[in-house]
Motif scaffolding. Structure first.
Motif, short mmCIF file in Angstrom:
data_model
loop_
_atom_site.label_atom_id
_atom_site.label_comp_id
_atom_site.label_asym_id
_atom_site.label_seq_id
_atom_site.Cartn_x
_atom_site.Cartn_y
_atom_site.Cartn_z
N GLY A 133 0.79 -1.22 0.00
CA GLY A 133 0.00 0.00 0.00
C GLY A 133 0.82 1.28 0.00
N TYR A 134 2.15 1.14 -0.05
CA TYR A 134 3.00 2.31 -0.14
C TYR A 134 2.83 2.98 -1.52
N GLU A 135 3.11 4.28 -1.56
CA GLU A 135 3.11 5.00 -2.83
C GLU A 135 4.39 5.83 -2.93
N PRO A 136 4.94 5.98 -4.14
CA PRO A 136 6.14 6.81 -4.30
C PRO A 136 5.82 8.26 -3.95
N VAL A 137 6.73 8.90 -3.23
CA VAL A 137 6.54 10.30 -2.83
C VAL A 137 7.86 11.06 -2.97
N THR A 138 7.79 12.37 -2.83
CA THR A 138 9.00 13.18 -2.83
C THR A 138 9.61 13.14 -1.43
N TYR A 139 10.88 13.45 -1.33
CA TYR A 139 11.56 13.44 -0.03
C TYR A 139 10.93 14.43 0.94
N SER A 140 10.32 15.48 0.42
CA SER A 140 9.72 16.50 1.29
C SER A 140 8.54 15.96 2.08
N GLU A 141 7.98 14.82 1.64
CA GLU A 141 6.84 14.22 2.34
C GLU A 141 7.28 13.26 3.44
N LEU A 142 8.58 13.06 3.57
CA LEU A 142 9.11 12.19 4.61
C LEU A 142 9.40 12.99 5.87
N THR A 143 9.81 12.29 6.92
CA THR A 143 10.18 12.99 8.14
C THR A 143 11.34 13.95 7.86
N GLN A 144 11.32 15.07 8.52
CA GLN A 144 12.43 16.03 8.41
C GLN A 144 13.32 15.97 9.65
N ASP A 145 13.14 14.93 10.44
CA ASP A 145 13.94 14.71 11.65
C ASP A 145 15.42 14.60 11.25
N GLU A 146 16.24 15.48 11.83
CA GLU A 146 17.66 15.51 11.50
C GLU A 146 18.36 14.20 11.83
N ASN A 147 17.89 13.51 12.87
CA ASN A 147 18.51 12.24 13.25
C ASN A 147 18.33 11.17 12.17
N PHE A 148 17.20 11.22 11.47
CA PHE A 148 16.98 10.27 10.39
C PHE A 148 17.99 10.50 9.27
N TRP A 149 18.12 11.73 8.84
CA TRP A 149 19.01 12.05 7.72
C TRP A 149 20.47 11.87 8.11
N ALA A 150 20.76 11.98 9.39
CA ALA A 150 22.13 11.75 9.85
C ALA A 150 22.52 10.29 9.63
N GLY A 151 21.52 9.41 9.63
CA GLY A 151 21.78 7.99 9.41
C GLY A 151 22.26 7.70 8.00
N CYS A 152 22.06 8.67 7.09
CA CYS A 152 22.50 8.48 5.71
C CYS A 152 24.00 8.78 5.53
N LYS A 153 24.64 9.30 6.56
CA LYS A 153 26.04 9.70 6.44
C LYS A 153 26.96 8.53 6.10
N SER A 154 26.58 7.33 6.52
CA SER A 154 27.42 6.16 6.24
C SER A 154 27.16 5.57 4.85
N CYS A 155 26.22 6.18 4.13
CA CYS A 155 25.88 5.71 2.77
C CYS A 155 26.87 6.28 1.75
N GLU A 165 20.41 18.97 -1.78
CA GLU A 165 19.71 19.60 -0.65
C GLU A 165 18.62 18.70 -0.07
N ARG A 166 18.90 17.41 -0.04
CA ARG A 166 17.99 16.39 0.52
C ARG A 166 16.64 16.33 -0.18
N LYS A 167 16.59 16.79 -1.42
CA LYS A 167 15.34 16.75 -2.18
C LYS A 167 15.17 15.43 -2.92
N ASN A 168 16.29 14.78 -3.26
CA ASN A 168 16.25 13.46 -3.88
C ASN A 168 17.65 12.86 -3.85
#
Length: 215
Positions: A133-155, A165-168
């Protein structure tokens, strides 16, 4: 080998010894695909098990077969089903799909009003998400919690994410919104009810016509 050969359950304290193996396979899988993944420590994974926020799959012989865990963001408004991994020796048995369905069910039970989202580069995961039931969305529709995006640093793709600018990025964002799903279900029920009412009116009109002709 079929899905019936596995036990898929909510992980508990009795499963913490599998945490190091799970983390190693997460890293190896990401390396083999050449794509990024937020790295997690065995302690982090074990803690998810202790909190009842993880699903583990075990082969009937006791071998670890698959894993996925829940993370919460923005004070519980958003939930992510993360770290989906299947033991290489058990792939092609439908485990990824079964685990995704089970962890989604667990997420809906623990956080019924939260939006459930995920970031993935895998087409197979995207297909499973769509079925749930998921649908594709833009990054702006996701959480803007800084801790979440910090988890991407190891990627390995983190520089790409920040340059945009974290848009995609390389990952596709997908979201399940329970409020939107309820709205869709209600609209669907209205259409079904309308069709049933219309059919009933047509049937009544035919009956009246037949009755009138017989008279």
């Amino acid at each position: 080998m079929t899905i019936q050969d596995f036990d898929i359950q909510v992980a508990t304290a009795q499963h913490v010894d599998y945490a190091p193996q799970i983390c190693v396979e997460m890293a190896e899988s990401a390396k083999a695909r050449g794509t990024g993944i937020a790295q997690r420590s065995p302690e982090y994974v074990a803690n998810k098990m202790l909190e009842g926020k993880a699903v583990i799959a075990l082969h009937k012989d006791g071998t670890w077969a698959g894993f996925c865990y829940i993370e919460t963001w923005s004070h519980g408004d958003f939930v992510a089903n993360s770290g989906l991994i299947v033991n290489p020796q058990f792939r092609k048995a439908g485990l990824a799909k079964a685990i995704k369905h089970r962890v989604f069910q667990l997420s809906r039970t623990k956080y019924p009003e939260a939006k459930i989202f995920g970031l993935t580069t895998g087409l197979a995961v995207m297909k499973i998400n769509s079925e749930i039931g998921y649908e594709p969305v833009t990054y702006s529709e996701l959480t803007q919690d800084e801790n979440f995006w910090a988890g991407c640093k190891s990627c390995v793709n983190y520089d790409i994410l920040m340059s945009k600018e974290r848009k995609n990025c390389m990952c596709t964002a997908m979201l399940f919104d329970p409020a939107e799903k309820q709205k869709q279900d209600e609209e669907k029920m209205k259409r079904i009810t309308h069709k049933a009412t219309l059919l009933e009116r047509i049937e009544n009109a035919i009956k009246k016509r037949i009755h009138h002709d017989n008279d």
